[in-house]
Design a protein around this motif. Sequence first.
Motif, PDB file in Angstrom:
ATOM      1  N   TRP A  34      31.171   8.751 -27.521  1.00  0.00           N
ATOM      2  CA  TRP A  34      32.590   8.840 -27.904  1.00  0.00           C
ATOM      3  C   TRP A  34      32.694   8.985 -29.426  1.00  0.00           C
ATOM      4  O   TRP A  34      31.886   8.429 -30.173  1.00  0.00           O
ATOM      5  CB  TRP A  34      33.333   7.557 -27.476  1.00  0.00           C
ATOM      6  N   SER A  35      33.693   9.716 -29.883  1.00  0.00           N
ATOM      7  CA  SER A  35      34.077   9.663 -31.293  1.00  0.00           C
ATOM      8  C   SER A  35      35.523  10.113 -31.411  1.00  0.00           C
ATOM      9  O   SER A  35      36.069  10.725 -30.480  1.00  0.00           O
ATOM     10  CB  SER A  35      33.176  10.543 -32.172  1.00  0.00           C
ATOM     11  N   ASP A  36      36.106   9.824 -32.561  1.00  0.00           N
ATOM     12  CA  ASP A  36      37.504  10.194 -32.785  1.00  0.00           C
ATOM     13  C   ASP A  36      37.699  11.703 -32.843  1.00  0.00           C
ATOM     14  O   ASP A  36      38.824  12.191 -32.758  1.00  0.00           O
ATOM     15  CB  ASP A  36      37.995   9.589 -34.116  1.00  0.00           C
TER      16      ASP A  36
ATOM     17  N   HIS B  28      35.241  13.803 -24.998  1.00  0.00           N
ATOM     18  CA  HIS B  28      34.789  12.441 -24.694  1.00  0.00           C
ATOM     19  C   HIS B  28      35.847  11.406 -25.077  1.00  0.00           C
ATOM     20  O   HIS B  28      35.537  10.222 -25.172  1.00  0.00           O
ATOM     21  CB  HIS B  28      33.494  12.122 -25.464  1.00  0.00           C
ATOM     22  N   ALA B  29      37.081  11.856 -25.315  1.00  0.00           N
ATOM     23  CA  ALA B  29      38.112  10.929 -25.794  1.00  0.00           C
ATOM     24  C   ALA B  29      38.301   9.763 -24.829  1.00  0.00           C
ATOM     25  O   ALA B  29      38.539   8.626 -25.248  1.00  0.00           O
ATOM     26  CB  ALA B  29      39.430  11.681 -25.994  1.00  0.00           C
ATOM     27  N   HIS B  30      38.205  10.025 -23.529  1.00  0.00           N
ATOM     28  CA  HIS B  30      38.423   8.960 -22.536  1.00  0.00           C
ATOM     29  C   HIS B  30      37.251   7.990 -22.434  1.00  0.00           C
ATOM     30  O   HIS B  30      37.350   6.972 -21.753  1.00  0.00           O
ATOM     31  CB  HIS B  30      38.723   9.577 -21.166  1.00  0.00           C
ATOM     32  N   PHE B  31      36.139   8.289 -23.080  1.00  0.00           N
ATOM     33  CA  PHE B  31      34.999   7.360 -23.036  1.00  0.00           C
ATOM     34  C   PHE B  31      35.329   6.025 -23.698  1.00  0.00           C
ATOM     35  O   PHE B  31      34.678   5.024 -23.435  1.00  0.00           O
ATOM     36  CB  PHE B  31      33.774   7.977 -23.716  1.00  0.00           C
TER      37      PHE B  31
ATOM     38  N   LEU C  39      25.891   1.008 -27.270  1.00  0.00           N
ATOM     39  CA  LEU C  39      25.204   1.548 -28.444  1.00  0.00           C
ATOM     40  C   LEU C  39      25.749   2.949 -28.701  1.00  0.00           C
ATOM     41  O   LEU C  39      25.444   3.882 -27.955  1.00  0.00           O
ATOM     42  CB  LEU C  39      23.685   1.613 -28.197  1.00  0.00           C
ATOM     43  N   PRO C  40      26.555   3.132 -29.732  1.00  0.00           N
ATOM     44  CA  PRO C  40      27.125   4.467 -29.995  1.00  0.00           C
ATOM     45  C   PRO C  40      26.050   5.450 -30.478  1.00  0.00           C
ATOM     46  O   PRO C  40      25.101   5.043 -31.154  1.00  0.00           O
ATOM     47  CB  PRO C  40      28.152   4.214 -31.103  1.00  0.00           C
ATOM     48  N   ALA C  41      26.231   6.705 -30.121  1.00  0.00           N
ATOM     49  CA  ALA C  41      25.310   7.750 -30.601  1.00  0.00           C
ATOM     50  C   ALA C  41      26.135   8.949 -31.075  1.00  0.00           C
ATOM     51  O   ALA C  41      27.327   9.068 -30.737  1.00  0.00           O
ATOM     52  CB  ALA C  41      24.353   8.162 -29.484  1.00  0.00           C
ATOM     53  N   ILE C  42      25.498   9.839 -31.801  1.00  0.00           N
ATOM     54  CA  ILE C  42      26.208  10.992 -32.373  1.00  0.00           C
ATOM     55  C   ILE C  42      26.959  11.740 -31.263  1.00  0.00           C
ATOM     56  O   ILE C  42      26.434  11.951 -30.167  1.00  0.00           O
ATOM     57  CB  ILE C  42      25.228  11.924 -33.132  1.00  0.00           C
ATOM     58  N   SER C  43      28.178  12.149 -31.561  1.00  0.00           N
ATOM     59  CA  SER C  43      29.094  12.606 -30.518  1.00  0.00           C
ATOM     60  C   SER C  43      28.935  14.091 -30.159  1.00  0.00           C
ATOM     61  O   SER C  43      29.152  14.495 -29.025  1.00  0.00           O
ATOM     62  CB  SER C  43      30.527  12.337 -30.977  1.00  0.00           C
ATOM     63  N   LEU C  44      28.564  14.904 -31.124  1.00  0.00           N
ATOM     64  CA  LEU C  44      28.316  16.340 -30.923  1.00  0.00           C
ATOM     65  C   LEU C  44      29.486  17.062 -30.245  1.00  0.00           C
ATOM     66  O   LEU C  44      29.318  17.692 -29.182  1.00  0.00           O
ATOM     67  CB  LEU C  44      27.017  16.583 -30.141  1.00  0.00           C
ATOM     68  N   ALA C  45      30.644  16.983 -30.867  1.00  0.00           N
ATOM     69  CA  ALA C  45      31.815  17.709 -30.363  1.00  0.00           C
ATOM     70  C   ALA C  45      31.597  19.207 -30.591  1.00  0.00           C
ATOM     71  O   ALA C  45      31.532  19.663 -31.727  1.00  0.00           O
ATOM     72  CB  ALA C  45      33.065  17.243 -31.097  1.00  0.00           C
TER      73      ALA C  45
END
Length: 579
Positions: free
Chosen positions: A53-55, A60-63, A84-90
């Motif tokens: 998830w990321s802003d 992945h907004a609903h994550f 554990l957050p990871a890079i979002s790769l939008a």
Amino acid sequence: MKTLRKTPDTLRSARWFAPDDLRSSSHRARTMQMGYAPSEWMGKPVIAIINTWSDINPCHAHFKQRVDDVKRGILQAGGFPIELPAISLAEVMVKPTTMLYRNFLAMEAEELLRSHPVDGAVLMGGCDKTTPGLLMGAISAGLPAIYVPAGPMLRGNYKGKVLGSGSDTWKFWDERRAGNLSEVEWIGIEGGIARSHGTCMTMGTASTMTAVAESIGMTLPNASSIPAVDASHIRMCSESGRRIVDMVWEDLTPKRILSRQSFENSIAVAMAMGCSTNAIIHVIAMARRAGFDIGLEDFDVASRKVPVIANIRPSGDKYLMEDFYYAGGLPGLMSRIRDKLNLDTKTVTGRSLGENIEGAAVYDDDVIRTTENALYHEGALAVLKGNIAPDGCVMKPSACEKRFFKHTGPALVFDDYPSMKEAVDREDLDVTPDHILILRNAGPQGGPGMPEWGMLPIPTKLVKQGVRDMLRMSDSRMSGTSYGACILHVSPESYVGGPFALVRTGDLISVDIDARRIHLEVSDEELARRRAEWTPPPARFERGYGWMFSQHVRQANDGCDFDYLETDFGAPVGEPSIY
Ligand code: FES
């Protein structure tokens, strides 16, 4: 009856928490610092939730909410969740391309699992590179893992017309360039083409790769096509949380699930879906992480025997992923190509693929066709070879006009994206519909990162004449939502001196898709003379991750993984160095 291979004492996390020593005391004290009583985690499987998830990632907004559903499932089953957050790769936001960072995510996922006190993992991804990145990392880490796909967004809508992500953007942009759409109409399309959270709802790379994840057995059955906003998606998240806890007790690792046949199944499924060309690169990379030597030829063989039966844009002309889900989803599709699959392969359920799709049905024969009434009887992808691409290049015959299946035309060469972009809008550009547009220095090293530039824009002058497709060729990739007669992934790439670097404007190139052949009509002597004159372009990076990428990335036909990460299958998870 389930076979339990793990006990509380043999959990990997017990190495951090159980010993009566100073270091373990710190681990316990610091966990209590977060407000957890020892009874909440001691002796329980600790489950990492790797959340992308990321802003800035709309897919992945609903994550942000779904991660709570995953945690709920883990807690219900007696596990202890840690996010554990990871890079979002939008996909649409990251420059120069998310492909530059797929291996970054894979390394991050692997090291997050390796370095923390975890026993298993829930992987939350979906936007294009996140699926292969997370799975590559989890395969290398070797811990039990389950994949939670973000799910496609709802159908797009503009003035009652259904819009498909990517595909309709390109289509309507051409209409705008031709002067057929006003600015107001264009803004209306922008507002209607992505109506909910979730991944692109065409058969782009996201839908292709989540189908791959399901068909290799790494998701719950039917998980890959649930629309992101459907209540079933919430239930799938909590069920995945419950299931991973049992997978830890069963020690059901990727090594016990994956086989060569799992990846062959995924290729057959991808073909039946009318998949993104990106599937080739990612499946090769994932399979090689698992120790199976899948190559371009596996795709070509499958392409010749598996028909395209999913009537999803852009290969199909009508439907989107929401329709696919209602029509029976991936289990329905797999039930229609049972004879092309190995049904004994294992899955995260602990059951075989065949058992998982037992009783699966199709509820709309126009969305998921029968093999007899296929969209294309063969040809989701084709692998071509020849003197201009000795290690191969790929195209998607199912998404291009038939007249290009056999074509000879003069090359119009661009050495970089900016000069191509500037030239295609020029009214005096010397180009005809028979030309083959060439873009080079756009491969894994040259791009850098192999951007999705492969659907080169049709020159405006031709668009105004009504031309909507022509042959285009590059060492880049194209979005799975793209379409047209685009020849991609030319290997070796021009930047490293592949023969593609030697093409000149005016050279004739012959393409014969049925024969899987592509040939630059220039003599060997002339090519040798041009090679002697060729000089390598300047380095793209001098420091940082980019430098490391350029030192170690493999070519497209080898999956673009880093050479040092193609480990033996199921390499054991290393010990933390702090011990
Ligand atoms: Fe995320 Fe298409 S932009 S899946």
